[in-house]
Design a protein around this motif. Structure first.
Motif, PDB file in Angstrom:
ATOM      1  N   SER A   1      40.856  54.079  40.126  1.00  0.00           N
ATOM      2  CA  SER A   1      40.161  52.800  39.787  1.00  0.00           C
ATOM      3  C   SER A   1      41.227  51.725  39.447  1.00  0.00           C
ATOM      4  CB  SER A   1      39.378  53.094  38.668  1.00  0.00           C
ATOM      5  OG  SER A   1      38.123  53.689  38.882  1.00  0.00           O
ATOM      6  N   THR A   2      42.119  52.191  38.749  1.00  0.00           N
ATOM      7  CA  THR A   2      43.289  51.049  38.308  1.00  0.00           C
ATOM      8  C   THR A   2      43.906  50.900  39.603  1.00  0.00           C
ATOM      9  OG1 THR A   2      43.333  52.351  36.187  1.00  0.00           O
ATOM     10  CG2 THR A   2      45.482  50.753  36.910  1.00  0.00           C
ATOM     11  N   ALA A   3      44.383  51.810  40.492  1.00  0.00           N
ATOM     12  CA  ALA A   3      45.086  51.552  41.682  1.00  0.00           C
ATOM     13  C   ALA A   3      44.275  50.719  42.773  1.00  0.00           C
ATOM     14  CB  ALA A   3      45.450  52.767  42.533  1.00  0.00           C
ATOM     15  N   SER A   4      43.147  50.725  42.533  1.00  0.00           N
ATOM     16  CA  SER A   4      42.189  49.929  43.541  1.00  0.00           C
ATOM     17  C   SER A   4      42.315  48.476  43.017  1.00  0.00           C
ATOM     18  CB  SER A   4      40.667  50.565  43.480  1.00  0.00           C
ATOM     19  OG  SER A   4      40.626  51.648  44.208  1.00  0.00           O
ATOM     20  N   ILE A   5      42.274  48.146  41.878  1.00  0.00           N
ATOM     21  CA  ILE A   5      42.332  46.887  41.234  1.00  0.00           C
ATOM     22  C   ILE A   5      43.846  46.052  41.795  1.00  0.00           C
ATOM     23  CG2 ILE A   5      42.375  45.532  39.090  1.00  0.00           C
ATOM     24  CD1 ILE A   5      40.289  47.651  38.026  1.00  0.00           C
ATOM     25  N   ALA A   6      44.878  46.958  41.450  1.00  0.00           N
ATOM     26  CA  ALA A   6      46.189  46.751  41.827  1.00  0.00           C
ATOM     27  C   ALA A   6      46.103  46.411  43.276  1.00  0.00           C
ATOM     28  CB  ALA A   6      47.338  47.788  41.460  1.00  0.00           C
ATOM     29  N   ALA A   7      45.616  47.370  44.058  1.00  0.00           N
ATOM     30  CA  ALA A   7      45.739  46.997  45.491  1.00  0.00           C
ATOM     31  C   ALA A   7      45.006  45.719  45.995  1.00  0.00           C
ATOM     32  CB  ALA A   7      45.171  48.321  46.331  1.00  0.00           C
ATOM     33  N   TYR A   8      43.730  45.576  45.269  1.00  0.00           N
ATOM     34  CA  TYR A   8      42.985  44.239  45.437  1.00  0.00           C
ATOM     35  C   TYR A   8      43.554  43.098  45.074  1.00  0.00           C
ATOM     36  CZ  TYR A   8      38.732  41.326  45.777  1.00  0.00           C
ATOM     37  OH  TYR A   8      37.995  40.322  45.737  1.00  0.00           O
ATOM     38  N   LEU A   9      44.274  43.181  44.002  1.00  0.00           N
ATOM     39  CA  LEU A   9      44.839  41.732  43.560  1.00  0.00           C
ATOM     40  C   LEU A   9      46.210  41.660  43.934  1.00  0.00           C
ATOM     41  CD1 LEU A   9      43.731  42.044  39.795  1.00  0.00           C
ATOM     42  CD2 LEU A   9      42.788  40.658  41.636  1.00  0.00           C
ATOM     43  N   GLU A  10      46.756  42.674  44.635  1.00  0.00           N
ATOM     44  CA  GLU A  10      48.255  42.798  45.208  1.00  0.00           C
ATOM     45  C   GLU A  10      49.208  42.698  43.812  1.00  0.00           C
ATOM     46  OE1 GLU A  10      48.865  40.143  48.377  1.00  0.00           O
ATOM     47  OE2 GLU A  10      47.354  41.064  49.874  1.00  0.00           O
ATOM     48  N   ASP A  11      48.906  43.406  42.773  1.00  0.00           N
ATOM     49  CA  ASP A  11      49.661  43.215  41.679  1.00  0.00           C
ATOM     50  C   ASP A  11      50.648  44.347  41.789  1.00  0.00           C
ATOM     51  OD1 ASP A  11      50.725  43.105  39.153  1.00  0.00           O
ATOM     52  OD2 ASP A  11      48.852  42.732  37.959  1.00  0.00           O
ATOM     53  N   LYS A  12      51.961  43.816  41.965  1.00  0.00           N
ATOM     54  CA  LYS A  12      53.031  44.978  42.134  1.00  0.00           C
ATOM     55  C   LYS A  12      53.100  45.482  40.690  1.00  0.00           C
ATOM     56  CE  LYS A  12      55.039  43.074  46.279  1.00  0.00           C
ATOM     57  NZ  LYS A  12      56.291  42.765  46.798  1.00  0.00           N
ATOM     58  N   ASP A  13      53.070  44.737  39.765  1.00  0.00           N
ATOM     59  CA  ASP A  13      53.504  45.228  38.327  1.00  0.00           C
ATOM     60  C   ASP A  13      52.417  46.302  37.951  1.00  0.00           C
ATOM     61  OD1 ASP A  13      55.795  43.543  37.904  1.00  0.00           O
ATOM     62  OD2 ASP A  13      54.519  42.048  36.879  1.00  0.00           O
TER      63      ASP A  13
END
Length: 508
Positions: free
Chosen positions: A44-56
């Motif tokens: 779930s966390t990885a999906s949000i990071a991928a969706y927002l393209e949040d590298k941090d």
């Protein structure tokens, strides 16, 4: 005891090896499942990071994964770029997991790549498996040793004692196994009792077998005596033709014919048989069909060169998987001679010794059946009745004998001469050549017209007869004997009505 201990050691080692492999494989599966669970936990966390393209956020996810001992390296990507990856990450060894879109179902927006720490996982699995095996052996080995000891004293040793006793007992004797009181009501005791019961049955069977053997020997002696002294000549022959037994009657019969009893059957008879091919076929058919066969054969006795007729009956029998055939011989020479004489008398005219009508019909029908061309001459004597009336039947008989003898001189042995009845004669010549038949008919006229000298009351009298001859041909004029005789009869009566003492051919 040593064998049981060794068996226990082998069993323990094999079981420990199997158990070790089982625990090891189980732990490897658990590690694979753990990697999957960890990946699903942070998906779930990885999906949000991928969706927002949040590298941090992506780095935090990757660092969280790598912090686990069973994961060596990891990476997180969206559809376009790599958002984060750990040191030593190689995509070739990685397992990939889809990242779902947090807002749109069934849509993938990236991947998590995880490289398991294979060395750590395997080392950990080996340690757990080894520890489990050690624990198992601590429990199972003493139990197995105790089981081996109990098995030896309660089972193996008593069974060994039973085996030693059983080895020393001769089958069929009255000896039995002694059963220890301690095992009277145990399974060992039951085995001993069953063995004793089996030994008792064996002794009874041996006694029955001995009794049967004595009876068989006595029966064999009686049957052999019956076979050897039987008045019927008999041979016992193997299927291959080897003669195994010959009774006295057969020896006498074959010796009288100059035949060696020891030679193979039917070769010993075939060399003197007048129809050896038929004899060999007869024997072969009996062997192949396994049926009772009977036939009569004519032989030449090499000692006397006379004809001997034997009746041969072959009866097949099987014994111990081997086929034999019994050959029964009977000398029927006297019966055959008598039958031939009776047949000769039945087919011959008592006055002239020529074929009578019955004998001639048998021969002529055979010629017709075999499509043999021949000419039939029907002869009717002229002026025969006055001789009978004036000089008596004795004179008539002398005329008939003279005519029969005259015809026989002219006609060859391969043809047929017959007294058809009364003063009628039939001559059958195996040819349809008209010139030949003309010559024979002319000779018959001349011979029969020769005066016959007959003595009566001390005086010599010349008797004269003529002959009218009608001729027909087979198959030109008729294809049956009745039709052929009728054609010759028509031709003969055409002479009787005109000139007499002539011959003519049938014409339509």
């Amino acid at each position: 005891m040593i064998i049981l201990s060794f068996s226990t050691f082998i069993f323990s080692a094999v079981y420990a090896y199997i158990y070790y492999n089982y625990i090891y494989e189980t732990e490897l599966k658990h590690s694979d499942e753990a990697v999957l669970q960890i990946s699903q936990t942070i998906s779930s966390t990885a999906s949000i990071a991928a969706y927002l393209e949040d590298k941090d956020l992506a780095n935090e996810v990757v660092n969280g994964l790598v912090s686990n001992d069973i994961i060596q390296s990891a990476a997180l990507t969206n559809q376009q770029t790599v958002l984060a990856k750990s040191i030593l990450f190689t995509e070739r060894e990685a397992q990939s997991f889809d990242l779902p879109n947090p807002f749109i179902l069934h849509e993938s927006i990236g991947f998590i790549y995880v490289v398991p720490n294979t060395q750590f996982i395997r080392q950990n699995a080996r340690e757990i498996a080894l520890s489990s095996v050690q624990t198992l052996l601590i429990v199972i080995v003493p139990m197995l040793l105790l089981f081996a000891i109990l098995s030896f004293f309660l089972i193996s040793k008593p069974l060994g004692q039973l085996s030693q006793q059983l080895t020393s007992i001769i089958p069929g004797s009255a000896h039995r196994i002694e059963i220890n009181e301690d095992h009277e009501f145990t399974e060992i005791g039951k085995i001993g009792k069953n063995i004793n019961a089996m030994l008792s049955n064996t002794e009874m069977l041996f006694e029955q077998e001995r009794s049967l053997r004595l009876e068989i020997e006595q029966l064999e002696k009686r049957f052999r005596l019956m076979f050897e002294r039987s008045s019927s000549p008999t041979l016992l022959v193997r299927e291959q033709g080897d003669v195994t037994l010959v009774n006295d009657a057969a020896k006498d019969l074959l010796a009288g014919m100059g035949i060696d009893c020891e030679e193979r059957f039917p070769d010993n008879l075939g060399q003197y048989c007048k129809t050896p091919d038929i004899l060999y076929t007869f024997t072969e058919n009996s062997i192949q069909q396994k049926q009772v066969m009977q036939a009569e054969f004519e032989f030449t006795n090499p000692l006397t060169l006379s004809s001997v007729w034997l009746s041969i009956i072959i009866l097949n029998t099987e014994s111990d998987g081997q086929w034999y055939f019994q050959v029964f011989l009977a000398d029927i020479t006297s019966r055959k001679t008598m039958l031939n004489q009776l047949s000769h008398r039945a087919q011959r005219d008592s006055l002239t010794s020529l074929y009578n009508r019955y004998g001639a019909e048998l021969t002529l029908v055979d010629w017709i059946d075999t499509h043999t061309e021949f000419s039939l001459l029907l002869l009717d004597l002229d002026e025969f009745k006055p001789i009978n009336d004036i000089y008596g039947h004795n004179a008539g008989d002398e005329v008939l004998k003279h005519v029969a003898q005259s015809i026989s001189y002219i006609v060859s042995n391969s043809d047929l001469v017959c007294r058809w009845g009364g003063d009628e004669f039939v001559v059958a010549i195996k040819t349809s050549d008209k010139h030949t038949i003309n010559n024979i008919a002319q000779q018959l006229l001349e011979a029969i017209n020769t005066p016959i000298r007959y003595e009566r009351d001390g005086h010599q009298i010349n008797l004269h007869v003529g002959v009218s001859i009608g001729i027909s041909h087979f198959p030109t004029h008729a294809n049956t004997l009745k039709g052929l005789v009728e054609c010759a009869d028509v031709a003969m009566y055409s002479i009787k009505k005109t000139s007499k003492n002539q011959f003519t051919f049938y014409s339509t």
